[in-house]
Structures are given as C-alpha cells and as structure tokens.
Design a protein around this motif. Structure first.
Motif, mmCIF file in Angstrom:
data_model
loop_
_atom_site.group_PDB
_atom_site.id
_atom_site.type_symbol
_atom_site.label_atom_id
_atom_site.label_comp_id
_atom_site.label_asym_id
_atom_site.label_seq_id
_atom_site.Cartn_x
_atom_site.Cartn_y
_atom_site.Cartn_z
ATOM 1 N N ASP A 88 -20.837 23.793 37.749
ATOM 2 C CA ASP A 88 -21.108 25.360 37.874
ATOM 3 C C ASP A 88 -22.198 25.499 39.266
ATOM 4 O O ASP A 88 -21.788 26.568 39.750
ATOM 5 C CB ASP A 88 -21.796 25.954 36.576
ATOM 6 C CG ASP A 88 -20.833 26.077 35.540
ATOM 7 O OD1 ASP A 88 -19.539 25.859 35.816
ATOM 8 O OD2 ASP A 88 -21.163 26.395 34.450
ATOM 9 N N LEU A 91 -20.155 25.519 42.351
ATOM 10 C CA LEU A 91 -19.129 26.432 42.363
ATOM 11 C C LEU A 91 -19.755 27.726 42.592
ATOM 12 O O LEU A 91 -19.028 28.764 42.980
ATOM 13 C CB LEU A 91 -18.094 26.662 40.962
ATOM 14 C CG LEU A 91 -17.425 25.343 40.554
ATOM 15 C CD1 LEU A 91 -16.836 25.591 39.193
ATOM 16 C CD2 LEU A 91 -16.446 25.042 41.583
ATOM 17 N N LEU A 92 -21.060 27.895 42.096
ATOM 18 C CA LEU A 92 -21.594 29.409 42.370
ATOM 19 C C LEU A 92 -22.044 29.715 43.729
ATOM 20 O O LEU A 92 -22.295 30.728 44.127
ATOM 21 C CB LEU A 92 -22.901 29.267 41.337
ATOM 22 C CG LEU A 92 -22.902 29.733 40.015
ATOM 23 C CD1 LEU A 92 -24.091 29.621 39.263
ATOM 24 C CD2 LEU A 92 -22.347 31.120 39.945
ATOM 25 N N ALA A 93 -22.246 28.372 44.480
ATOM 26 C CA ALA A 93 -22.400 28.552 46.191
ATOM 27 C C ALA A 93 -21.215 28.978 46.783
ATOM 28 O O ALA A 93 -20.162 28.792 46.481
ATOM 29 C CB ALA A 93 -22.890 27.008 46.523
ATOM 30 N N PRO A 94 -21.589 29.972 47.932
ATOM 31 C CA PRO A 94 -20.510 30.574 48.397
ATOM 32 C C PRO A 94 -19.860 29.542 49.578
ATOM 33 O O PRO A 94 -19.800 29.916 50.656
ATOM 34 C CB PRO A 94 -21.167 31.660 49.429
ATOM 35 C CG PRO A 94 -22.539 31.094 49.515
ATOM 36 C CD PRO A 94 -22.701 30.135 48.441
ATOM 37 N N ARG A 97 -14.228 25.734 47.806
ATOM 38 C CA ARG A 97 -14.062 24.509 46.881
ATOM 39 C C ARG A 97 -13.643 23.118 47.262
ATOM 40 O O ARG A 97 -13.942 22.083 46.855
ATOM 41 C CB ARG A 97 -13.160 25.138 45.666
ATOM 42 C CG ARG A 97 -13.608 25.689 44.573
ATOM 43 C CD ARG A 97 -13.863 27.206 44.833
ATOM 44 N NE ARG A 97 -14.659 28.063 43.987
ATOM 45 C CZ ARG A 97 -15.874 28.330 43.685
ATOM 46 N NH1 ARG A 97 -16.846 27.606 44.933
ATOM 47 N NH2 ARG A 97 -16.439 28.881 43.177
ATOM 48 N N GLU A 227 -12.050 29.038 36.882
ATOM 49 C CA GLU A 227 -11.555 29.445 35.509
ATOM 50 C C GLU A 227 -11.063 30.779 35.571
ATOM 51 O O GLU A 227 -11.113 31.593 36.235
ATOM 52 C CB GLU A 227 -12.716 29.585 34.741
ATOM 53 C CG GLU A 227 -12.815 28.440 33.590
ATOM 54 C CD GLU A 227 -14.001 28.460 32.860
ATOM 55 O OE1 GLU A 227 -14.455 29.544 32.497
ATOM 56 O OE2 GLU A 227 -14.598 27.501 32.681
ATOM 57 N N ARG B 48 -21.160 34.923 32.934
ATOM 58 C CA ARG B 48 -20.063 34.107 33.505
ATOM 59 C C ARG B 48 -19.194 34.678 34.416
ATOM 60 O O ARG B 48 -18.593 34.248 35.784
ATOM 61 C CB ARG B 48 -19.524 33.164 32.775
ATOM 62 C CG ARG B 48 -20.208 32.029 32.190
ATOM 63 C CD ARG B 48 -19.307 30.835 31.464
ATOM 64 N NE ARG B 48 -18.621 30.146 32.119
ATOM 65 C CZ ARG B 48 -18.868 29.084 32.877
ATOM 66 N NH1 ARG B 48 -20.047 28.680 32.938
ATOM 67 N NH2 ARG B 48 -18.056 28.346 33.619
ATOM 68 N N SER B 51 -20.877 36.398 37.365
ATOM 69 C CA SER B 51 -21.180 35.402 38.381
ATOM 70 C C SER B 51 -20.149 34.731 39.017
ATOM 71 O O SER B 51 -20.403 33.707 39.878
ATOM 72 C CB SER B 51 -22.117 34.209 37.698
ATOM 73 O OG SER B 51 -21.251 33.638 36.739
ATOM 74 N N SER B 52 -18.852 35.285 38.909
ATOM 75 C CA SER B 52 -17.684 34.663 39.613
ATOM 76 C C SER B 52 -17.187 33.350 38.986
ATOM 77 O O SER B 52 -16.293 32.758 39.583
ATOM 78 C CB SER B 52 -17.752 34.598 40.758
ATOM 79 O OG SER B 52 -18.466 33.370 41.495
ATOM 80 N N LEU B 53 -17.871 32.804 37.933
ATOM 81 C CA LEU B 53 -17.365 31.422 37.379
ATOM 82 C C LEU B 53 -16.040 31.634 36.502
ATOM 83 O O LEU B 53 -15.510 30.625 36.334
ATOM 84 C CB LEU B 53 -18.689 30.740 36.794
ATOM 85 C CG LEU B 53 -19.630 30.085 37.198
ATOM 86 C CD1 LEU B 53 -20.579 29.870 36.455
ATOM 87 C CD2 LEU B 53 -18.970 28.896 38.354
ATOM 88 N N SER B 54 -15.931 32.668 35.848
ATOM 89 C CA SER B 54 -14.834 32.924 35.238
ATOM 90 C C SER B 54 -14.134 34.221 35.646
ATOM 91 O O SER B 54 -14.789 35.252 35.711
ATOM 92 C CB SER B 54 -15.450 33.114 33.783
ATOM 93 O OG SER B 54 -14.446 33.257 32.772
ATOM 94 N N LYS B 55 -12.705 34.223 35.618
ATOM 95 C CA LYS B 55 -12.102 35.287 36.312
ATOM 96 C C LYS B 55 -11.784 36.296 35.090
ATOM 97 O O LYS B 55 -11.085 35.941 34.193
ATOM 98 C CB LYS B 55 -10.845 34.909 36.725
ATOM 99 C CG LYS B 55 -10.888 34.270 38.139
ATOM 100 C CD LYS B 55 -9.718 34.198 39.041
ATOM 101 C CE LYS B 55 -9.946 33.283 40.478
ATOM 102 N NZ LYS B 55 -9.156 32.160 40.565
ATOM 103 N N ARG B 76 -21.026 35.793 45.736
ATOM 104 C CA ARG B 76 -21.824 34.692 45.552
ATOM 105 C C ARG B 76 -23.036 34.434 46.305
ATOM 106 O O ARG B 76 -24.066 34.184 46.108
ATOM 107 C CB ARG B 76 -21.143 33.285 45.891
ATOM 108 C CG ARG B 76 -20.067 32.869 44.416
ATOM 109 C CD ARG B 76 -19.224 31.764 44.637
ATOM 110 N NE ARG B 76 -18.265 31.750 43.800
ATOM 111 C CZ ARG B 76 -17.071 31.844 44.212
ATOM 112 N NH1 ARG B 76 -16.599 31.400 45.203
ATOM 113 N NH2 ARG B 76 -15.852 31.512 43.170
ATOM 114 N N VAL B 81 -27.989 32.728 39.852
ATOM 115 C CA VAL B 81 -27.626 32.690 38.504
ATOM 116 C C VAL B 81 -28.365 31.526 37.663
ATOM 117 O O VAL B 81 -28.583 30.279 38.237
ATOM 118 C CB VAL B 81 -26.154 32.242 38.328
ATOM 119 C CG1 VAL B 81 -25.806 31.999 36.933
ATOM 120 C CG2 VAL B 81 -25.212 33.395 39.036
#
Lengths: 227, 246, 231
Positions: A88, A91-94, A97, A227, B48, B51-55, B76, B81
């Motif tokens: 996570d 993935l939070l970093a801009p 991927r 996700e 979540r 925070s863009s982790l979940s769409k 981001r 977070v």
C-alpha cells in the motif's frame, strides 16, 4: 520534474531498498542458498550421480536448483511487501506502478543471479569439474530474467490469495516451461562442448521469450495491484 | 474557505455488500475532521477510497482540485496516509525508510528534511535503529513521519491510536496537533472518543455507509461526544425500524 | 430467470447434431485400411482438441475484455470457457491415448502435442486453484483474467519449444513428415466427417458456454438473495 526521471528514480529506489534490507538480514539469499545446496545433495543421492551420467544431467539439475530456489525468493520478496502493508505504501506514492514492478523484478533477478554465482563454483568443486563458462553465465542471465519477469507478476498475485504459501509454484511452473526448456537445452549444449552456433536457436528463443514475458507482465501488472 | 475534499454520491461495493451508499462528504482546508463510527460502518473503506487505493464503483471524488480515480497521480502527491499497518520496512532503519519514501515521492536533497521529520516525530536519536526493533508507538510515529515526508496538504489517518499505550497515544496527539497547527487538513477515523474530542475541530458520524451528521467542536456540549454519537445512531436505528414497519 | 427459448432450441439442435456426427463417424466414414476401427476415435479427438483450444482463446480474450471494461459478464465468460476447455482437452488427451495404444504401442509418449496439451491442462487447473484461493470476488475476477492471458500466451511457446525436439505425432493437415507414425491419407468422406465433427463440437461448445454463463448469473443472484436475507 520530468516523468521519465521520476520513473527511474522510483525504480532504483525499490531496488536499493531491497538490496539494503537484504544486505542487513541476508535472510532471503541465505535461505535460497541453503535450499539450493540441499537440492543438489538430494539429487546426488536420489539419482546416484556418477561421473558418466552426471554430465548429461548437470544442466537439468542446475536449472531445477535455480528454479526452486528462485521460487522461494520470489515468495519471500513479495510477502515482505504484503505483511506490513508496504505494498500500500508503494501504491500510495505518485509513481507509475510499472516502476514498482521493474524495481521488484530487478531486485529478484539480482538475488537469483547471486545465488547462481555461488552455486556454480560449489557444484564445480563438489563434482571436480569446471562448469563455469561465459556462455553458461549468459544462459543463466537470460533464463532467470524470463523467470523473474513472470515470477514477480505471479508472486504479487499469490501473496494476495488465501492459499499463498502453496500457490506460487503451481501458478508459475506450468507457464515458465518454455523458458526452462530453452535454458536447459542451451546449458546442456554448452556443458557438452557444442559450438555456440549450434545453440544459436536456443539463445534466440530465450531472448524472444524474455521479451514476450516481460512485456506482458509489464502490461498487466497494473491490474494485479490496483483495486 | 477552500473546499479541499469533496465527495459526492460515493458508492463502494464488495461483492454484493454495499459498504458506502451514496456517501457525501466535504472538508474545508485546515479542518481536523474525526470520522466516528463502529466497526463495519465503512470508515476504512472511505479512507482507502479517498487515498486512491480503492476505486469507487460510483460517485465523484475531488481532492485538492484533482479528480479520483482519473488524476490519482496528482492526488497522491497531495495526500499523506497512515493506516493501521505501519507501511514500514522492518529490515531498514528509520532514516532509510524515510529516504526510500522520499525517493518514491521524487524528493531530492532531502537529508536535512529527513532529520527535521525525525526530530518532529521524536526519533532522531533512534534513526540508525532497525524499525523492527521499534515499539508500536515508535512505529506509529515514524509512520506519520513517512506520511508527511512530501509535506502533503491532506493527512488521512485510519485508527492511529490502535494498540498504543497512554504515553504513546499522548505523544501521537501532540504530534497531530503540531501538524494541524501548520494549516494541514486532517481526516481521522477513531473510536477512541475521549481522545478525538480534544483533537478534532469537526465530528462526522459515519453509520452504515452514510455520513449522517456533522458538528463542530464548539457546538458540542462539554464531554458530550459519546452522547452526541449515541443520539445520532439511536435516531437512525429508530428511523430504520419505522421504515421497516411501514 | 426462465430458460430462454433460443437456448432450448439450441439444446435440441446440439443433441441432434451430436447424434448425427456420431452416426457419420460410424456409418459414413470408411474404416481406415491399416489402423482399422480404432481410427474412428480420431474425429472426436480432433474436434475436442479444437474446442479446447477455442475455449482457452475465448478465456484469454474475455480476460483482456474484463481488464479493460471491468464488467462482470466477461469474468463469467472467462470461467465458463476455462471449465469447458479443461473438459474438452481432457477428452482430447484420453481419446488420443486410446488411439495411441494400438498404433504407437503405448498409452503415452513425450510427443510435443501430447505434452503441451497436458501442460495446458495443468495451466488451467492452476487457474481454477488461483480463483479458489481468493475470497474477494472482484480481485478473483481480476487475477483470473490476468492468469488466463499469461497462460494462453505461454502455451504456444511451450509447444514451440518442445516442437524443436522431433515429433512422432502425425501431422494430419498440411504436409507429411515421413518420420510420423500413424499418418494416413484422408478420403473425402473422412475429411467430411472430420469437418462435420468440428462444426458439431463447436455448436456443443456454444451451447455449453451459454449454459455455464447462465449458471454463473443464477449463482450470483442466489448469492445476492442470500445476502439480502442476512441484511
């Protein structure tokens, strides 16, 4: 900031992070290494290797060893990301991927090569025959690239599953077979002293497979982590 | 006042379960919002998604002028977070963890910056120690340091007090107040009511996937946070039963 | 959800066509002069192999479409295709063995097609195991799609790699490898029977996919109803 520089910066940050962490604990490499040696010893007794049969079997044993040890490393390398929620964090970093994917792949590749570099001389000593040659090193370089390209992708899926401890080899081994066949064939040819020109086909195949597997993994990695 | 988070009609499903049901939520710049709710209310899911982790399955999210999920890379950059997992590498020391995340966020020449952050979270002396030797409280403080390394405009925290003892929690509160006093927007979920009562400037009740009520700290009666929350939940439950009956 | 009339008609058509193809195999196609009656297994063997490959191709395409569109239907198509593909490739391998026993004098050889078919079977069994190991339905669909793509890509490469070893499998269509054992010249009636078998199996495939998708939709409905009761 240019996007290109941040891509490579992020990718090398991931590689740097994995190498630093490994340098400290040496958990991954030592586990892979001990496992690799055990595989060689088990083969020795299971197949009752004698010098005659050995030369034909060496390539196969070498690759089985590398693949099994690599599987161990891949599982561990992705589990570290998953367990403390670090995936996570990545993935939070801009960042793209795929920068994360390539970073992890390169780190895994380095670990596999380090293990191979230690296994080869040990094997040579154990069986009193020098198997190290530039051509063989090239095969290992190419073969393990294809292996980690798909392996890193599948390991990032496997660690997100309930059955993660048993899943990776089942997912990975059947799809990695073309790379394995080409690598074993090329290695066997080199160990039997065939000229490079005879093995050209296998080298070409390895390169083609590496390109195909790497680009597919690159294209679908997003779907594995988003996700 | 500038609206920094704007969520409209947000729906998020897991399988058939609708966790967020047309949720609306907006936060002004500089606010410290506490999201109150029981387990399963959708707090973690909301964070979540923000925070863009979940769409999201449906709905509109705008953070600091950018839309999710379309402009997630820009969002981001503006977000820090903190989740209930530390998101730190145990085999790296405190300094290396921050360095790593600094690089991911594209920072350069950050040595002094890292020292400042370690100073802020009170871990400067432990910077060469491996994170896996840290206590839960220290890990949580470093996690906050990690989250603010790129000086984000919005800080999202999911149950940051979980697993902390009194001292560690107090230190965390001081740290959060320090960050909030710098004009940063903070959104935090918690069910530690007495603690958030002293921290936040606004209290939103999240219940069954919808935000039902929002109250500013000055409008709350003294020590009345729990009573406020309970009254909202009771009201909704009563309303729900009436609807079922009708 | 009522069974659509078109599907009912298709069921009947499939059944009749299957009986017709079987009759053709037994009564229309001549008995091969060297191999005898066992050669008749060849028609359904080829047809099953064809449908199996087609299924996995569908699964890979459905995988791509799922990743692009994220709509549930493509996930259902993907699972349907994989499950059906596994069954047909299994039929293909078994009928192959039945034929190989008298002709090659062995149930099994490490021939490229045989080996590739079996590895393909393993790839898609791994696909099912992957899905089984994931609880979140959305993630299950996503990972399934990814693996269906990777798997389908790897299979022809495997075949190609093994192919470079010499093959003893008869190449029925196009060219004749003198080293292949069990090659035969097809008479026009044999060829017609083979083509009909392929077409009939394709119809069977469509029918089965339709049923499987419908089953998947119904299963989703049941889950949703169960969920609403709990709520």
């Amino acid at each position: 900031m240019q996007p290109k520089t941040s891509f490579f910066k992020a990718m090398f940050a991931v590689v740097w992070k994995d190498l630093i962490a490994e340098l400290r604990g040496k958990e991954l490499i030592s586990a892979m290494l001990v496992f690799a040696l055990l595989v060689i010893f088990i083969f020795n007794f299971a197949l009752e290797l004698d010098p005659k049969t050995r030369s034909a079997l060496t390539a196969g044993i070498l690759w089985v060893t590398i693949i099994f040890a690599g599987n161990l490393g891949l599982n561990r390398s992705m589990a570290v990301e998953k367990d403390r929620g670090c995936l996570d964090g990545l993935l939070l970093a801009p960042v793209d991927r795929t920068a994360i994917y390539f970073g992890k792949s390169i780190a895994n590749w380095i670990f596999m090569l380090i293990v191979a570099m230690i296994v080869l001389p040990i094997y040579s000593i154990l069986y009193n025959t020098n198997i190290i040659s530039p051509a063989l090193l090239l095969v290992i370089l190419l073969g393990s690239e294809g292996y980690v390209a798909i392996g890193t992708l599948l390991a990032s899926m496997a660690v997100q599953a309930r059955t993660r401890d048993i899943l990776l080899p089942i997912l990975l081994f059947p799809v990695i077979l073309p790379v394995l066949i080409a690598a074993v064939k090329a290695s066997a040819g080199i160990l039997s002293g065939f000229p490079f020109s005879d093995l050209q086909t296998w080298f070409n195949l390895l390169i083609v497979y590496d390109i195909i597997f790497t680009s597919v993994a690159f294209m679908v990695f997003d779907s594995v982590v988003e996700e | 006042m500038i609206t920094i988070i704007e969520v409209r009609n947000l729906i998020k499903r897991f399988g058939h379960k609708q966790v967020l049901r047309k949720l609306n939520f907006s936060v002004q710049q500089g606010e410290f919002v506490a999201l109150l709710g029981s387990n399963g209310a959708g707090k973690t899911t909301l964070l979540r998604t923000l925070s863009s982790l979940s769409k999201p399955n449906y709905g509109e999210i705008q953070i600091a002028g950018y839309y999710l999920p379309g402009q997630s890379a820009q969002v981001r950059k503006k977000l820090g977070v903190v989740s209930h997992l530390p998101l730190l590498y145990g085999d790296l020391n405190a300094e290396e963890n921050l360095k790593f995340y600094g690089r991911l966020y594209g920072l350069s020449d950050f040595q002094n910056h890292i020292e400042e952050i370690l100073q802020l979270v009170g871990l400067l002396k432990r910077k060469k120690d491996l994170v896996r030797t840290f206590s839960r409280g220290m890990q949580q403080r470093l996690a906050i340091g990690r989250a603010i390394i790129h000086d984000p405009e919005v800080l999202l925290l999911d149950e940051p007090h979980t697993g902390l003892d009194q001292d560690a929690a107090n230190m965390l509160d001081t740290l959060l107040q320090e960050i909030a006093s710098r004009g940063r927007t903070v959104v935090m979920t918690s069910h530690d009511f007495p603690r958030v009562a002293n921290l936040a400037t606004r209290f939103d009740v999240l219940y069954k996937g919808i935000i039902h009520s929002s109250k500013f700290a000055k409008d709350l009666p003294q020590h009345g946070l729990l009573a406020y929350y309970q009254s909202i939940v009771d009201e909704i439950d009563a309303g729900g039963e009436n609807q079922d009956a009708a | 959800m009522k069974k659509p009339t078109t599907l009912k008609i298709l069921d009947v058509v499939t059944l009749v066509a299957l009986l017709g193809a079987t009759a053709m195999v037994f009564f229309y196609a001549p008995i091969e002069r060297v191999m005898g009656a066992v050669q008749k297994v060849f028609y359904f063997h080829v047809a099953a192999g064809w449908v199996g490959m087609l299924s996995f191709l569908f699964a890979a395409i459905a995988g791509i479409l799922y990743l692009v569109k994220k709509t549930k239907i493509w996930d259902l198509v993907g699972v349907a295709a994989v499950e059906i593909g596994i069954i047909f490739i299994f039929i293909n391998i078994v009928t192959g063995s039945i034929w190989a026993r008298p002709i090659w004098n062995t149930w099994w050889t490490w021939d490229p097609r045989l080996t590739t078919a079996t590895i393909m079977e393993l790839v898609y069994i791994a696909y099912l195991m992957l899905r089984q190991g994931i609880d979140d339905p959305e993630r299950r669909s996503r990972f399934g799609a990814v693996y269906a793509i990777v798997g389908f890509l790897s299979v022809p490469l495997t075949f190609f790699s093994i192919r470079i070893f010499r093959t003893i499998h008869p190449v029925v269509i196009a060219g004749s490898d003198p080293s292949a054992v069990g090659t035969f010249d097809m008479t026009p009636t044999m060829f017609q029977t083979m083509m009909v078998s392929i077409v009939v199996f394709s119809i069977l495939f469509i029918d089965l996919v339709w049923h499987r998708i419908r089953l998947g939709k119904l299963a989703n409905q049941v889950e949703e109803l169960k969920f609403n009761i709990q709520d």
